[in-house]
Design a protein around this motif. Structure first.
Motif, PDB file in Angstrom:
ATOM      1  N   ARG A 135       0.522 -35.907  -8.869  1.00 60.40           N
ATOM      2  CA  ARG A 135      -1.103 -36.504  -9.081  1.00 60.40           C
ATOM      3  C   ARG A 135      -1.961 -36.553  -9.335  1.00 60.40           C
ATOM      4  O   ARG A 135      -2.164 -35.156 -10.055  1.00 60.40           O
ATOM      5  CB  ARG A 135      -0.980 -36.927  -7.144  1.00 60.40           C
ATOM      6  N   ASN A 136      -3.435 -37.434  -9.584  1.00 63.39           N
ATOM      7  CA  ASN A 136      -4.807 -36.499  -9.513  1.00 63.39           C
ATOM      8  C   ASN A 136      -5.001 -36.264  -8.574  1.00 63.39           C
ATOM      9  O   ASN A 136      -5.919 -36.656  -7.538  1.00 63.39           O
ATOM     10  CB  ASN A 136      -5.624 -37.298 -10.667  1.00 63.39           C
ATOM     11  N   ALA A 137      -3.979 -34.676  -8.445  1.00 67.49           N
ATOM     12  CA  ALA A 137      -5.412 -33.680  -7.280  1.00 67.49           C
ATOM     13  C   ALA A 137      -6.598 -34.268  -6.647  1.00 67.49           C
ATOM     14  O   ALA A 137      -6.769 -33.921  -5.499  1.00 67.49           O
ATOM     15  CB  ALA A 137      -5.144 -32.300  -7.667  1.00 67.49           C
ATOM     16  N   TRP A 138      -8.028 -34.382  -7.929  1.00 62.32           N
ATOM     17  CA  TRP A 138      -9.231 -34.517  -7.427  1.00 62.32           C
ATOM     18  C   TRP A 138      -9.098 -35.814  -6.668  1.00 62.32           C
ATOM     19  O   TRP A 138     -10.150 -35.883  -6.185  1.00 62.32           O
ATOM     20  CB  TRP A 138      -9.969 -34.436  -8.642  1.00 62.32           C
ATOM     21  N   ARG A 139      -8.552 -37.046  -7.043  1.00 66.02           N
ATOM     22  CA  ARG A 139      -8.922 -37.775  -6.682  1.00 66.02           C
ATOM     23  C   ARG A 139      -7.858 -38.393  -5.248  1.00 66.02           C
ATOM     24  O   ARG A 139      -8.354 -39.313  -4.559  1.00 66.02           O
ATOM     25  CB  ARG A 139      -8.499 -38.691  -7.844  1.00 66.02           C
ATOM     26  N   GLU A 140      -6.585 -37.893  -5.234  1.00 60.98           N
ATOM     27  CA  GLU A 140      -6.011 -37.751  -4.321  1.00 60.98           C
ATOM     28  C   GLU A 140      -6.427 -36.916  -2.703  1.00 60.98           C
ATOM     29  O   GLU A 140      -6.634 -37.592  -1.689  1.00 60.98           O
ATOM     30  CB  GLU A 140      -4.903 -38.047  -4.341  1.00 60.98           C
ATOM     31  N   ILE A 141      -6.781 -35.851  -3.219  1.00 62.34           N
ATOM     32  CA  ILE A 141      -7.055 -35.274  -2.144  1.00 62.34           C
ATOM     33  C   ILE A 141      -8.639 -34.972  -1.208  1.00 62.34           C
ATOM     34  O   ILE A 141      -9.602 -35.201  -2.006  1.00 62.34           O
ATOM     35  CB  ILE A 141      -7.029 -33.745  -2.267  1.00 62.34           C
ATOM     36  N   TRP A 142      -8.365 -35.027  -0.169  1.00 61.32           N
ATOM     37  CA  TRP A 142     -10.339 -34.999   0.937  1.00 61.32           C
ATOM     38  C   TRP A 142     -10.287 -33.734   1.144  1.00 61.32           C
ATOM     39  O   TRP A 142      -9.034 -33.270   1.308  1.00 61.32           O
ATOM     40  CB  TRP A 142      -9.834 -36.168   1.853  1.00 61.32           C
ATOM     41  N   VAL A 143     -11.658 -33.159   1.780  1.00 63.05           N
ATOM     42  CA  VAL A 143     -11.851 -31.996   1.761  1.00 63.05           C
ATOM     43  C   VAL A 143     -12.733 -31.874   3.290  1.00 63.05           C
ATOM     44  O   VAL A 143     -13.525 -33.240   3.165  1.00 63.05           O
ATOM     45  CB  VAL A 143     -12.311 -31.371   0.728  1.00 63.05           C
ATOM     46  N   LEU A 144     -12.529 -31.059   4.346  1.00 62.91           N
ATOM     47  CA  LEU A 144     -12.866 -31.249   5.354  1.00 62.91           C
ATOM     48  C   LEU A 144     -13.470 -29.755   5.447  1.00 62.91           C
ATOM     49  O   LEU A 144     -13.075 -28.663   5.289  1.00 62.91           O
ATOM     50  CB  LEU A 144     -12.261 -31.226   6.656  1.00 62.91           C
ATOM     51  N   MET A 145     -14.652 -29.425   4.944  1.00 63.64           N
ATOM     52  CA  MET A 145     -14.960 -27.452   4.771  1.00 63.64           C
ATOM     53  C   MET A 145     -16.039 -27.712   5.890  1.00 63.64           C
ATOM     54  O   MET A 145     -16.659 -28.289   7.936  1.00 63.64           O
ATOM     55  CB  MET A 145     -16.571 -27.605   4.174  1.00 63.64           C
TER      56      MET A 145
END
Length: 201
Positions: free
Chosen positions: A113-123
């Motif tokens: 998968r394209n990790a940039w498109r699939e992953i969501w981030v919570l700082m």
């Protein structure tokens, strides 16, 4: 003869008199038993300790251009199920193992998968999740607005000066060429016989 109290000693040479006086005043008002010298020593020690703690606390995972500080959470959704990972120390940990975001996406989805498109981030300290691709785009946009460093500015200036010098040399050569052609046209061998005027006494 009265002994000089520590608080009456002159300020250290590196501390302005006004600041020293302010420190003495504060120690009196707060009821502190520290002398100004002792307070200065403690302040410097505290400042050094804080600086070292700050230097050690900047830990996290570097994902290409994006730095994810320790405590950042990542997630992606596969078949209605959320898969979660978090940054621990300098590692991204998913299901107990240290992985890259790409590996996390592959392990969770079972395919590439394209990790940039699939992953969501919570700082850390944030309340909203943001898509990694959007976060990266924001970072790149901010970076493009950052003024050049001194070295970069000098390189840009040197290039501009080189271009300007090259243009000036070309213009001078062209002007010399034009002047030479004009001079040659005025020489007698290039003039028509009827252009030559006879001297009239």
């Amino acid at each position: 003869m009265n002994a000089t109290r520590p608080s009456d000693t002159p300020p250290p040479p590196i501390l302005p008199a006004m600041v020293y006086a302010e420190l003495r005043s504060y120690l009196r008002e707060s009821g502190s038993t520290l002398s100004p010298s002792e307070a200065l020593i403690k302040a410097v020690q505290c400042w050094i300790a804080t600086g070292r703690a700050d230097a050690n606390s900047v830990r996290g995972y570097q994902w290409k251009q994006l730095f994810l500080p320790e405590g950042t959470r990542l997630r992606l959704r596969v078949h209605e199920v959320w898969h979660n990972a978090s940054v621990v120390g300098d590692d991204l940990v998913y299901k107990g193992q240290s992985v890259s975001p790409n590996q996390m996406a592959k392990l969770a989805a079972g395919d590439v998968r394209n990790a940039w498109r699939e992953i969501w981030v919570l700082m850390p300290g944030r309340k909203q999740w943001i898509n990694a691709a959007i976060l990266r785009a924001q970072l790149l946009k901010q970076a493009s607005k950052v003024p050049p460093t001194a070295a970069e500015a000098m390189t840009i200036a040197a290039k501009a000066m080189s271009d300007a010098l090259s243009t000036a040399v070309t213009l001078v050569a062209h002007a010399n060429d034009q002047a030479q052609n004009t001079l040659e046209r005025r020489l007698p061998k290039y003039r028509r016989s009827w252009d030559l005027l006879e001297d009239i006494d």
